[in-house]
Scaffold this motif. Structure first.
Motif, PDB file in Angstrom:
ATOM      1  N   GLY A 287       0.815  -1.216   0.000  1.00  0.00           N
ATOM      2  CA  GLY A 287       0.000   0.000   0.000  1.00  0.00           C
ATOM      3  C   GLY A 287       0.845   1.261   0.000  1.00  0.00           C
ATOM      4  N   ILE A 288       1.892   1.264   0.802  1.00  0.00           N
ATOM      5  CA  ILE A 288       2.782   2.440   0.853  1.00  0.00           C
ATOM      6  C   ILE A 288       3.486   2.613  -0.492  1.00  0.00           C
ATOM      7  CG2 ILE A 288       4.905   3.317   1.914  1.00  0.00           C
ATOM      8  CD1 ILE A 288       3.919   2.097   4.558  1.00  0.00           C
ATOM      9  N   THR A 289       3.934   1.519  -1.105  1.00  0.00           N
ATOM     10  CA  THR A 289       4.622   1.589  -2.397  1.00  0.00           C
ATOM     11  C   THR A 289       3.706   2.153  -3.476  1.00  0.00           C
ATOM     12  OG1 THR A 289       5.965  -0.323  -1.785  1.00  0.00           O
ATOM     13  CG2 THR A 289       5.868   0.221  -4.120  1.00  0.00           C
ATOM     14  N   VAL A 290       2.480   1.679  -3.546  1.00  0.00           N
ATOM     15  CA  VAL A 290       1.536   2.166  -4.544  1.00  0.00           C
ATOM     16  C   VAL A 290       1.228   3.648  -4.324  1.00  0.00           C
ATOM     17  CG1 VAL A 290      -0.862   1.940  -5.346  1.00  0.00           C
ATOM     18  CG2 VAL A 290       0.542  -0.091  -5.034  1.00  0.00           C
ATOM     19  N   THR A 291       1.095   4.060  -3.082  1.00  0.00           N
ATOM     20  CA  THR A 291       0.821   5.471  -2.787  1.00  0.00           C
ATOM     21  C   THR A 291       1.981   6.366  -3.221  1.00  0.00           C
ATOM     22  OG1 THR A 291      -0.545   4.814  -0.901  1.00  0.00           O
ATOM     23  CG2 THR A 291       0.210   7.093  -0.932  1.00  0.00           C
ATOM     24  N   LEU A 292       3.211   5.955  -2.911  1.00  0.00           N
ATOM     25  CA  LEU A 292       4.385   6.744  -3.317  1.00  0.00           C
ATOM     26  C   LEU A 292       4.521   6.790  -4.836  1.00  0.00           C
ATOM     27  CD1 LEU A 292       7.013   5.692  -0.630  1.00  0.00           C
ATOM     28  CD2 LEU A 292       5.828   7.879  -0.847  1.00  0.00           C
ATOM     29  N   LEU A 293       4.280   5.657  -5.499  1.00  0.00           N
ATOM     30  CA  LEU A 293       4.353   5.615  -6.961  1.00  0.00           C
ATOM     31  C   LEU A 293       3.318   6.559  -7.574  1.00  0.00           C
ATOM     32  CD1 LEU A 293       5.649   4.311  -9.460  1.00  0.00           C
ATOM     33  CD2 LEU A 293       3.898   2.532  -9.318  1.00  0.00           C
ATOM     34  N   GLY A 294       2.110   6.587  -7.009  1.00  0.00           N
ATOM     35  CA  GLY A 294       1.078   7.507  -7.498  1.00  0.00           C
ATOM     36  C   GLY A 294       1.472   8.956  -7.318  1.00  0.00           C
ATOM     37  N   ALA A 295       2.111   9.274  -6.185  1.00  0.00           N
ATOM     38  CA  ALA A 295       2.558  10.657  -5.941  1.00  0.00           C
ATOM     39  C   ALA A 295       3.645  11.070  -6.933  1.00  0.00           C
ATOM     40  CB  ALA A 295       3.053  10.791  -4.499  1.00  0.00           C
ATOM     41  N   VAL A 296       4.601  10.172  -7.192  1.00  0.00           N
ATOM     42  CA  VAL A 296       5.678  10.475  -8.148  1.00  0.00           C
ATOM     43  C   VAL A 296       5.103  10.670  -9.545  1.00  0.00           C
ATOM     44  CG1 VAL A 296       7.721   9.492  -9.296  1.00  0.00           C
ATOM     45  CG2 VAL A 296       7.497   9.370  -6.805  1.00  0.00           C
ATOM     46  N   LEU A 297       4.219   9.786  -9.989  1.00  0.00           N
ATOM     47  CA  LEU A 297       3.616   9.941 -11.324  1.00  0.00           C
ATOM     48  C   LEU A 297       2.801  11.226 -11.415  1.00  0.00           C
ATOM     49  CD1 LEU A 297       2.505   6.287 -12.122  1.00  0.00           C
ATOM     50  CD2 LEU A 297       4.385   7.590 -13.151  1.00  0.00           C
ATOM     51  N   GLY A 298       2.138  11.615 -10.350  1.00  0.00           N
ATOM     52  CA  GLY A 298       1.379  12.866 -10.345  1.00  0.00           C
ATOM     53  C   GLY A 298       2.292  14.075 -10.511  1.00  0.00           C
ATOM     54  N   LEU A 299       3.448  14.071  -9.808  1.00  0.00           N
ATOM     55  CA  LEU A 299       4.400  15.178  -9.939  1.00  0.00           C
ATOM     56  C   LEU A 299       4.989  15.244 -11.347  1.00  0.00           C
ATOM     57  CD1 LEU A 299       6.265  15.001  -6.523  1.00  0.00           C
ATOM     58  CD2 LEU A 299       4.734  16.788  -7.323  1.00  0.00           C
ATOM     59  N   VAL A 300       5.307  14.087 -11.938  1.00  0.00           N
ATOM     60  CA  VAL A 300       5.840  14.058 -13.302  1.00  0.00           C
ATOM     61  C   VAL A 300       4.815  14.616 -14.277  1.00  0.00           C
ATOM     62  CG1 VAL A 300       6.556  12.502 -15.183  1.00  0.00           C
ATOM     63  CG2 VAL A 300       7.476  12.199 -12.875  1.00  0.00           C
ATOM     64  N   ALA A 301       3.563  14.244 -14.112  1.00  0.00           N
ATOM     65  CA  ALA A 301       2.517  14.732 -15.000  1.00  0.00           C
ATOM     66  C   ALA A 301       2.344  16.240 -14.855  1.00  0.00           C
ATOM     67  CB  ALA A 301       1.205  14.020 -14.708  1.00  0.00           C
ATOM     68  N   LEU A 302       2.415  16.772 -13.644  1.00  0.00           N
ATOM     69  CA  LEU A 302       2.307  18.220 -13.455  1.00  0.00           C
ATOM     70  C   LEU A 302       3.480  18.957 -14.095  1.00  0.00           C
ATOM     71  CD1 LEU A 302       0.978  18.509  -9.789  1.00  0.00           C
ATOM     72  CD2 LEU A 302      -0.203  19.131 -11.897  1.00  0.00           C
ATOM     73  N   ARG A 303       4.699  18.419 -13.995  1.00  0.00           N
ATOM     74  CA  ARG A 303       5.877  19.068 -14.590  1.00  0.00           C
ATOM     75  C   ARG A 303       5.764  19.071 -16.120  1.00  0.00           C
ATOM     76  NH1 ARG A 303      10.706  20.216 -12.096  1.00  0.00           N
ATOM     77  NH2 ARG A 303      10.613  20.006  -9.855  1.00  0.00           N
ATOM     78  N   ARG A 304       5.310  17.974 -16.701  1.00  0.00           N
ATOM     79  CA  ARG A 304       5.161  17.912 -18.157  1.00  0.00           C
ATOM     80  C   ARG A 304       4.135  18.921 -18.631  1.00  0.00           C
ATOM     81  NH1 ARG A 304       5.309  11.864 -20.631  1.00  0.00           N
ATOM     82  NH2 ARG A 304       7.544  11.668 -20.462  1.00  0.00           N
ATOM     83  N   ARG A 305       3.056  19.000 -17.898  1.00  0.00           N
ATOM     84  CA  ARG A 305       1.997  19.936 -18.285  1.00  0.00           C
ATOM     85  C   ARG A 305       2.514  21.366 -18.194  1.00  0.00           C
ATOM     86  NH1 ARG A 305      -3.848  20.840 -15.544  1.00  0.00           N
ATOM     87  NH2 ARG A 305      -4.638  22.174 -17.180  1.00  0.00           N
TER      88      ARG A 305
END
Length: 176
Positions: free
Chosen positions: A143-161
């Protein structure tokens, strides 16, 4: 053919006969002799409450059983009451409990004694109990791994945008 007066008389006689039967007190209300236990199943080493009734509940009566020996039930609020301790060494089983009234009449019931002991672990009824000893740790780490992975992907998506949106004047407008 019966006249209305005869029908009414027969009906009245039937009602009176039926009411006479209903007004006679039943044995349950006419000083029934009984003994009740609370609880009727007890663990060795615990108390059992006794509530009893004899013909007259103004004098003490004895209650005896191989499970706890003999106790005296005292009059209280129109009934006979007592408490008995089932010793810890009592074997599990079903025991007869006998009420001995002062007038020589008696009543009886049964007491179930269960072995003393506490379970080491609760039953595996779901909600994690049947998942095994290491499943909780695995689920927590996953659960912790999936949550951290989701946070990292969210930050990458915001930077690309942010990188693809022009920062200059608005599109479609020309300077005069």
């Amino acid at each position: 053919m019966a006249t209305p007066h005869r029908r009414a008389g027969a009906l009245l006689a039937a009602i009176l006969a039926l009411s006479g039967v209903l007004l006679v007190p039943s044995p349950a209300w006419a000083g029934d002799i009984y003994v009740q236990l609370s609880p009727s199943t007890v663990e060795a080493g615990y108390l059992v409450g006794i509530r009893a009734s004899c013909s007259e509940n103004t004098m003490p009566a004895t209650v005896e059983s191989a499970a706890f020996g003999t106790v005296t039930a005292q009059p209280q609020d129109g009934l006979l009451t007592a408490a008995a301790l089932v010793p810890e060494g009592t074997d599990a089983g079903t025991f007869r409990v006998k009420l001995n009234c002062p007038d020589g009449r008696n009543g009886s019931t049964m007491l179930n004694v269960v072995a003393a002991g506490r379970p080491q672990r609760g039953p595996a009824t779901g909600f994690g109990g049947s998942a095994g000893p290491d499943a909780g740790d695995l689920l927590l780490v996953g659960g912790i791994t999936v949550t951290l992975l989701g946070a990292v992907l969210g930050l990458v998506a915001l930077r690309r945008r942010a990188a693809t949106v022009p920062s200059g004047p608005a599109r479609g407008r020309h300077a005069p």
